[in-house]
Design an enzyme around this catalytic site. Structure first.
Site, PDB file in Angstrom:
ATOM      1  N   ALA A 262       0.827  -1.213   0.000  1.00  0.00           N
ATOM      2  CA  ALA A 262       0.000   0.000   0.000  1.00  0.00           C
ATOM      3  C   ALA A 262       0.865   1.268   0.000  1.00  0.00           C
ATOM      4  O   ALA A 262       1.911   1.275   0.644  1.00  0.00           O
ATOM      5  CB  ALA A 262      -0.895   0.005   1.238  1.00  0.00           C
ATOM      6  N   PRO A 263       0.464   2.294  -0.740  1.00  0.00           N
ATOM      7  CA  PRO A 263      -0.775   2.449  -1.519  1.00  0.00           C
ATOM      8  C   PRO A 263      -0.715   1.911  -2.945  1.00  0.00           C
ATOM      9  O   PRO A 263      -1.626   2.169  -3.730  1.00  0.00           O
ATOM     10  CB  PRO A 263      -0.961   3.974  -1.538  1.00  0.00           C
ATOM     11  N   GLY A 265       2.042   2.140  -5.246  1.00  0.00           N
ATOM     12  CA  GLY A 265       2.899   2.819  -6.232  1.00  0.00           C
ATOM     13  C   GLY A 265       3.791   1.832  -6.975  1.00  0.00           C
ATOM     14  O   GLY A 265       3.895   1.864  -8.209  1.00  0.00           O
ATOM     15  N   LYS A 266       4.426   0.937  -6.220  1.00  0.00           N
ATOM     16  CA  LYS A 266       5.366   0.006  -6.868  1.00  0.00           C
ATOM     17  C   LYS A 266       4.610  -1.187  -7.461  1.00  0.00           C
ATOM     18  O   LYS A 266       5.026  -1.730  -8.482  1.00  0.00           O
ATOM     19  CB  LYS A 266       6.451  -0.419  -5.880  1.00  0.00           C
ATOM     20  N   ASP A 308      -0.339 -10.304   7.232  1.00  0.00           N
ATOM     21  CA  ASP A 308       0.917  -9.877   7.842  1.00  0.00           C
ATOM     22  C   ASP A 308       2.065 -10.612   7.143  1.00  0.00           C
ATOM     23  O   ASP A 308       2.085 -11.848   7.130  1.00  0.00           O
ATOM     24  CB  ASP A 308       0.861 -10.232   9.341  1.00  0.00           C
ATOM     25  N   ASP A 327       9.152  -3.824   0.298  1.00  0.00           N
ATOM     26  CA  ASP A 327       9.301  -2.370   0.467  1.00  0.00           C
ATOM     27  C   ASP A 327       8.943  -2.101   1.927  1.00  0.00           C
ATOM     28  O   ASP A 327       7.824  -1.713   2.249  1.00  0.00           O
ATOM     29  CB  ASP A 327       8.356  -1.651  -0.507  1.00  0.00           C
ATOM     30  N   CYS A 380      12.641   3.497   2.312  1.00  0.00           N
ATOM     31  CA  CYS A 380      12.814   4.916   1.982  1.00  0.00           C
ATOM     32  C   CYS A 380      13.510   5.581   3.176  1.00  0.00           C
ATOM     33  O   CYS A 380      13.111   6.651   3.619  1.00  0.00           O
ATOM     34  CB  CYS A 380      11.496   5.584   1.621  1.00  0.00           C
TER      35      CYS A 380
HETATM   36  C1  LIG Z   1       6.938   1.951   2.538  1.00  0.00           C
HETATM   37  S1  LIG Z   1       5.279   1.534   2.643  1.00  0.00           S
HETATM   38  C2  LIG Z   1       5.005   0.721   1.114  1.00  0.00           C
HETATM   39  C3  LIG Z   1       4.851   1.647  -0.075  1.00  0.00           C
HETATM   40  C4  LIG Z   1       4.401   0.897  -1.305  1.00  0.00           C
HETATM   41  N1  LIG Z   1       5.266  -0.215  -1.620  1.00  0.00           N
HETATM   42  C5  LIG Z   1       4.319   1.800  -2.516  1.00  0.00           C
HETATM   43  O1  LIG Z   1       5.251   1.857  -3.309  1.00  0.00           O
HETATM   44  O2  LIG Z   1       3.286   2.463  -2.685  1.00  0.00           O
HETATM   45  C6  LIG Z   1       5.330   0.187   3.766  1.00  0.00           C
HETATM   46  C7  LIG Z   1       4.021  -0.576   3.858  1.00  0.00           C
HETATM   47  O3  LIG Z   1       4.261  -1.727   4.655  1.00  0.00           O
HETATM   48  C8  LIG Z   1       3.054  -2.064   5.285  1.00  0.00           C
HETATM   49  N2  LIG Z   1       3.384  -3.015   6.365  1.00  0.00           N
HETATM   50  C9  LIG Z   1       3.896  -2.755   7.588  1.00  0.00           C
HETATM   51  N3  LIG Z   1       4.074  -3.885   8.290  1.00  0.00           N
HETATM   52  C10 LIG Z   1       3.646  -4.889   7.485  1.00  0.00           C
HETATM   53  C11 LIG Z   1       3.538  -6.314   7.652  1.00  0.00           C
HETATM   54  N4  LIG Z   1       3.924  -6.897   8.784  1.00  0.00           N
HETATM   55  N5  LIG Z   1       3.032  -7.025   6.630  1.00  0.00           N
HETATM   56  C12 LIG Z   1       2.642  -6.441   5.479  1.00  0.00           C
HETATM   57  N6  LIG Z   1       2.722  -5.102   5.264  1.00  0.00           N
HETATM   58  C13 LIG Z   1       3.211  -4.350   6.258  1.00  0.00           C
HETATM   59  C14 LIG Z   1       2.508  -0.729   5.728  1.00  0.00           C
HETATM   60  O4  LIG Z   1       1.122  -0.819   5.965  1.00  0.00           O
HETATM   61  C15 LIG Z   1       2.868   0.148   4.527  1.00  0.00           C
HETATM   62  O5  LIG Z   1       1.783   0.231   3.655  1.00  0.00           O
END
Ligand SMILES: C[S@@+](CC[C@H](N)C(=O)[O-])C[C@H]1O[C@@H](n2cnc3c(N)ncnc32)[C@H](O)[C@@H]1O
Length: 442
Positions: A262-263, A265-266, A308, A327, A380
């Protein structure tokens, strides 16, 4: 003529958001709450005023170290939080004023008079702001002697960068304090990059190319005014973030997991580049809605799953993936120019906490990768504890993991990629990211 609320109301709302930030709330949440409560009390805020409130609050967050040092010099004792926040917003507007200084002072004082809890201190606010204008040079020079005020970052953050990046820490902080550019990613399934640049030029929108698919606009604008936005011809994504999908290098037909999606982008970039069978995972249903919206606007398809990443038994179907993108959740210390509140909300201990979570996610997902498959670890962040440290630890405990050499075109040069530091020059314009590609030995 566009409708606009009085400046005093805009200042009051920006100050309410800054008071919330200082109480530990994320700025976007604080801004939404301030604007919603204003709407409930005095009717919907015009769009131009919402944008002005957001800009003022961002400016104050970006200069919080300096304005709080100025406030400390101007106040005999710290005022209550609502007045302190009004003073911060007013001072941040007076440092490089975009309108007459007297107007800023008068409107900030009017904002103080309008509320019962700040009205008794309106005269005090007036006196401190006018004193700032009289003694500006001396007050600014004295305040900037303190690194927190000079760099507008917490002392621990400056210390970590100074020790980890002795040659670049000042550049990193300078970029963090600059206003972020609006960068687009052209959807090459729908439109060529040069073709899109031509369409922008025809529409009178100045822009330049800064990456394979990346275009920076000279001035940010509303997305739905962009040519082809609704038809999915472009997305908004920083040029450094646009390196992830090509670095993972997924091909048509491959099974791909985007583990922290989320959201989206990648996720959407991966699908623009290849017809892969992609699963987009994130922690809960509310996080998935923007992924689905982005897929729909761009006309792309993926399996979107709530789960998760550390507990694959809850969502994995047992078939190995050819490529995995992690990511990972991180401090976001590489994208602070877009989120000026982050630096004031993070604690030094967050680096170790997040580093442990990143390791946990990597370890849980590695068994899901097929032999010969590749996993791209990305953050990031510019802090080594979330980047090289996580990857070194992982490789030391996983003998079947090999780190691949990575290179990409950044600005006008091909170069090795690992820690990408934030940069804002005419040729290189991107946030800070870290990338490491790991291959699983057959
Ligand atoms: C850096 S953001 C990702 C941005 C996304 N890849 C993009 O390019 O739009 C990190 C994401 O990891 C998710 N996240 C955090 N802990 C997580 C977990 N244990 N399992 C899956 N997703 C997780 C968060 O909800 C967040 O959306």
């Amino acid at each position: 003529m566009s409708e606009r609320a009085p400046l005093s109301r805009e200042i009051a709302l920006a100050a309410a958001a800054i008071a919330s930030l200082r109480a530990g709330r994320a700025l976007p949440v604080a801004l939404d709450a301030a604007i919603a409560s204003a709407a409930a009390r005095g009717g919907r805020l015009p769009d131009a005023s919402r944008a002005a409130v957001r800009d003022m609050a961002h400016e104050a967050a970006r200069r919080l170290g300096l304005v709080e040092a100025l406030a400390a010099a101007l106040n005999r004792k710290p005022p209550a939080p609502p007045l302190a926040a009004l003073q911060c917003v007013a001072l941040s507007q007076l440092i490089e004023p975009l309108r007459a200084e007297a107007v800023i002072v008068d409107q900030a004082v009017a904002a103080a008079r309008a509320e019962p809890d700040t009205a008794p201190a309106a005269g005090f606010l007036n006196a401190t702001l006018r004193r700032f204008l009289r003694e500006r040079g001396h007050l600014l020079a004295a305040a900037r002697a303190d690194p927190v005020a000079r760099w507008n970052h917490p002392a621990w953050w400056i210390d970590v960068l100074r020790s980890e990046q002795p040659l670049h820490w000042q550049q990193i902080l300078e970029v963090a304090n600059s206003p972020p550019p609006m960068t687009l990613r052209v959807n090459i399934r729908r439109c060529g990059v040069d073709e899109y640049l031509g369409r922008l030029s025809q529409a009178g929108i100045a822009a330049r190319r800064v990456g394979e698919q990346a275009i920076v606009l000279e001035r940010p604008m509303a997305v739905d005014a962009l040519p082809g936005w609704r038809d999915g011809e472009v997305s908004v994504q920083d040029a450094g973030a646009q390196l992830a999908a090509p670095l993972l290098g997924a091909r048509d037909g491959e099974r791909v997991l985007d583990a922290c999606a989320a959201p989206g982008g990648k996720t959407t970039h991966l699908l623009e580049l290849a017809d892969c069978r992609l699963t987009a995972l994130d922690v809960g249903e509310p996080r998935l809605a923007p992924i689905r919206e982005n897929l729909e606007r761009l006309g792309l398809r993926a399996r979107v799953v709530a789960g998760d990443a550390r507990r694959p038994e809850g969502w994995w179907d047992g078939e190995p993936y050819d490529r995995i993108l992690v990511d990972a959740p991180c401090t976001a210390s590489g994208i602070v120019r877009r989120h000026p509140d982050i630096r004031w909300l993070r604690r030094r201990s967050d680096i170790a906490t997040l580093s442990a979570r990143q390791s946990e996610i990597l370890a849980a997902l590695w068994p899901l990768l097929g032999a010969g498959g590749k996993l791209l670890y990305a953050t990031c962040s510019v802090f080594g504890g979330e980047n090289e440290a996580v990857v070194s630890r992982f490789i030391a405990s996983h003998p079947d993991a090999v780190r691949c050499h990575l290179s990409a075109r950044v600005g006008d040069a091909d170069e090795p990629i690992a820690q990408l530091l934030p940069c804002a020059t005419p040729l290189r314009e991107h946030d800070g990211f870290f990338y490491a590609l790991l291959e699983k030995r057959p």
